[in-house]
Design an enzyme around this catalytic site. Sequence first.
Site, PDB file in Angstrom:
ATOM      1  N   SER A   1       0.865  -1.189   0.000  1.00 50.80           N
ATOM      2  CA  SER A   1       0.000   0.000   0.000  1.00 50.80           C
ATOM      3  C   SER A   1       0.898   1.234   0.000  1.00 50.80           C
ATOM      4  O   SER A   1       2.022   1.183   0.523  1.00 50.80           O
ATOM      5  CB  SER A   1      -0.852   0.005   1.269  1.00 50.80           C
TER       6      SER A   1
ATOM      7  N   TYR B   1      -2.605  -1.495  10.510  1.00 49.55           N
ATOM      8  CA  TYR B   1      -2.653  -1.747   9.062  1.00 49.55           C
ATOM      9  C   TYR B   1      -1.385  -1.207   8.390  1.00 49.55           C
ATOM     10  O   TYR B   1      -0.717  -1.921   7.632  1.00 49.55           O
ATOM     11  CB  TYR B   1      -3.892  -1.071   8.464  1.00 49.55           C
TER      12      TYR B   1
HETATM   13  N1  LIG Z   1      -8.564  -0.274  -1.544  1.00 48.93           N
HETATM   14  C1  LIG Z   1      -7.543   0.471  -1.146  1.00 48.93           C
HETATM   15  O1  LIG Z   1      -7.680   1.690  -0.944  1.00 48.93           O
HETATM   16  C2  LIG Z   1      -6.191  -0.167  -0.967  1.00 48.93           C
HETATM   17  C3  LIG Z   1      -5.071   0.675  -0.886  1.00 48.93           C
HETATM   18  C4  LIG Z   1      -3.813   0.107  -0.692  1.00 48.93           C
HETATM   19  C5  LIG Z   1      -3.689  -1.269  -0.595  1.00 48.93           C
HETATM   20  N2  LIG Z   1      -4.789  -2.071  -0.678  1.00 48.93           N
HETATM   21  C6  LIG Z   1      -4.587  -3.513  -0.513  1.00 48.93           C
HETATM   22  O2  LIG Z   1      -5.172  -4.215  -1.601  1.00 48.93           O
HETATM   23  C7  LIG Z   1      -5.522  -5.529  -1.172  1.00 48.93           C
HETATM   24  C8  LIG Z   1      -6.945  -5.827  -1.610  1.00 48.93           C
HETATM   25  O3  LIG Z   1      -7.815  -4.968  -0.907  1.00 48.93           O
HETATM   26  P1  LIG Z   1      -9.166  -4.380  -1.523  1.00 48.93           P
HETATM   27  O4  LIG Z   1      -9.057  -2.913  -1.472  1.00 48.93           O
HETATM   28  O5  LIG Z   1      -9.493  -5.060  -2.789  1.00 48.93           O
HETATM   29  O6  LIG Z   1     -10.197  -4.779  -0.348  1.00 48.93           O
HETATM   30  P2  LIG Z   1     -11.491  -5.701  -0.320  1.00 48.93           P
HETATM   31  O7  LIG Z   1     -12.431  -5.342  -1.411  1.00 48.93           O
HETATM   32  O8  LIG Z   1     -11.975  -5.638   1.094  1.00 48.93           O
HETATM   33  O9  LIG Z   1     -10.888  -7.162  -0.610  1.00 48.93           O
HETATM   34  C9  LIG Z   1     -10.114  -7.829   0.341  1.00 48.93           C
HETATM   35  C10 LIG Z   1     -10.032  -9.286  -0.042  1.00 48.93           C
HETATM   36  O10 LIG Z   1      -9.240  -9.968   0.938  1.00 48.93           O
HETATM   37  C11 LIG Z   1      -9.897 -11.160   1.306  1.00 48.93           C
HETATM   38  N3  LIG Z   1      -9.548 -11.547   2.671  1.00 48.93           N
HETATM   39  C12 LIG Z   1      -9.629 -10.805   3.795  1.00 48.93           C
HETATM   40  N4  LIG Z   1      -9.252 -11.537   4.856  1.00 48.93           N
HETATM   41  C13 LIG Z   1      -8.906 -12.761   4.384  1.00 48.93           C
HETATM   42  C14 LIG Z   1      -8.430 -13.946   4.985  1.00 48.93           C
HETATM   43  N5  LIG Z   1      -8.244 -14.045   6.299  1.00 48.93           N
HETATM   44  N6  LIG Z   1      -8.185 -15.021   4.195  1.00 48.93           N
HETATM   45  C15 LIG Z   1      -8.369 -14.941   2.862  1.00 48.93           C
HETATM   46  N7  LIG Z   1      -8.827 -13.854   2.231  1.00 48.93           N
HETATM   47  C16 LIG Z   1      -9.094 -12.773   2.991  1.00 48.93           C
HETATM   48  C17 LIG Z   1     -11.382 -10.844   1.141  1.00 48.93           C
HETATM   49  O11 LIG Z   1     -12.102 -12.033   0.886  1.00 48.93           O
HETATM   50  P3  LIG Z   1     -13.016 -12.822   1.941  1.00 48.93           P
HETATM   51  O12 LIG Z   1     -13.653 -11.776   2.831  1.00 48.93           O
HETATM   52  O13 LIG Z   1     -13.995 -13.546   1.072  1.00 48.93           O
HETATM   53  O14 LIG Z   1     -12.081 -13.719   2.645  1.00 48.93           O
HETATM   54  C18 LIG Z   1     -11.381  -9.978  -0.099  1.00 48.93           C
HETATM   55  O15 LIG Z   1     -11.443 -10.771  -1.255  1.00 48.93           O
HETATM   56  C19 LIG Z   1      -5.336  -5.554   0.345  1.00 48.93           C
HETATM   57  O16 LIG Z   1      -4.101  -6.178   0.671  1.00 48.93           O
HETATM   58  C20 LIG Z   1      -5.290  -4.076   0.708  1.00 48.93           C
HETATM   59  O17 LIG Z   1      -4.564  -3.830   1.897  1.00 48.93           O
HETATM   60  C21 LIG Z   1      -6.026  -1.547  -0.878  1.00 48.93           C
END
Ligand SMILES: NC(=O)c1ccc[n+]([C@@H]2O[C@H](COP(=O)([O-])OP(=O)(O)OC[C@H]3O[C@@H](n4cnc5c(N)ncnc54)[C@H](OP(=O)(O)O)[C@@H]3O)[C@@H](O)[C@H]2O)c1
Length: 251
Positions: free
Chosen positions: A140, A153
Amino acid sequence: MQMHSNTIFITGGTSGIGRGLAEALTRLGNQVIISGRREDRLREICAANPGMRHYTLDIRGPEAVHAVAREVVAEFPSLNWVVNNAGVQRSLQLAPGAPLDEQGLQDEINTNLLGVIRVATEFLPHLVQRPNALLLNVSSGLAFVPMARFPVYCATKAAVHSFTLSLRHQLKDSGVKVMELIPPYVATELGGPRKTVGPGGPQPMPLDTFIAETMKAIESGDDELAIGDARNLVAATNPESVKTVFGRMNH
Ligand SMILES: NC(=O)c1ccc[n+]([C@@H]2O[C@H](COP(=O)([O-])OP(=O)(O)OC[C@H]3O[C@@H](n4cnc5c(N)ncnc54)[C@H](OP(=O)(O)O)[C@@H]3O)[C@@H](O)[C@H]2O)c1
């Protein structure tokens, strides 16, 4: 990077960035296998994307990660990309006297840091044997400059960045490319209601725009893929100086 004809395992494929990448990579002619905890979502996404496959996996469990990695490799021996994307984000008030949610603390570190390490190490023995292998860890922009309301986080993401640097160094003589995807604020389900900010507040990058830019960035083959505003946060840490000092410390 060759963007088609790969076999790709993605954690956190049930929403947001993981789902977006899974669908974009499927459209380009890759065999994509998604994973996550929500079985209903996995089924629904696979039904909407013919050819996509899924495994139910909670990356907080070492045995589960071990078992699924073995099954995936047995079923898909051509596997050559692993995308370490799953993550959670919680706000946490550290003011003196605020009660600590011990379970929440452990869940966040277990998912965002230990889960990433587990997935990497369970798949690496297979990846090192494959041509055109890629391990892509998602950190991130907040790994580089933290946002104080997400203290744990941001610390886990800084740790993912550090872990990825070390892993890339350890694998430098292998055929495995180690990349870090560094997203900015993107419109996904991460963190829940924080996404519903009003005018004047920070606005997330639309998911489609983020995915399109990320696909181009992966194709470039660079080690660190900072997207959109995340580039400013990375630049604030003087990456060239970090590389120089890292090079001196690691031969
Ligand atoms: N969106 C942002 O602003 C942003 C910015 C920087 C970095 N990121 C990073 O991008 C990545 C994806 O995030 P996103 O924004 O797409 O969020 P999201 O829509 O909440 O997706 C998160 C995913 O992680 C899975 N997950 C969570 N806990 C888990 C576990 N214990 N085991 C297996 N799967 C798990 C969830 O699936 P289930 O709930 O079905 O398990 C979901 O598919 C993350 O690492 C996040 O930190 C996001």
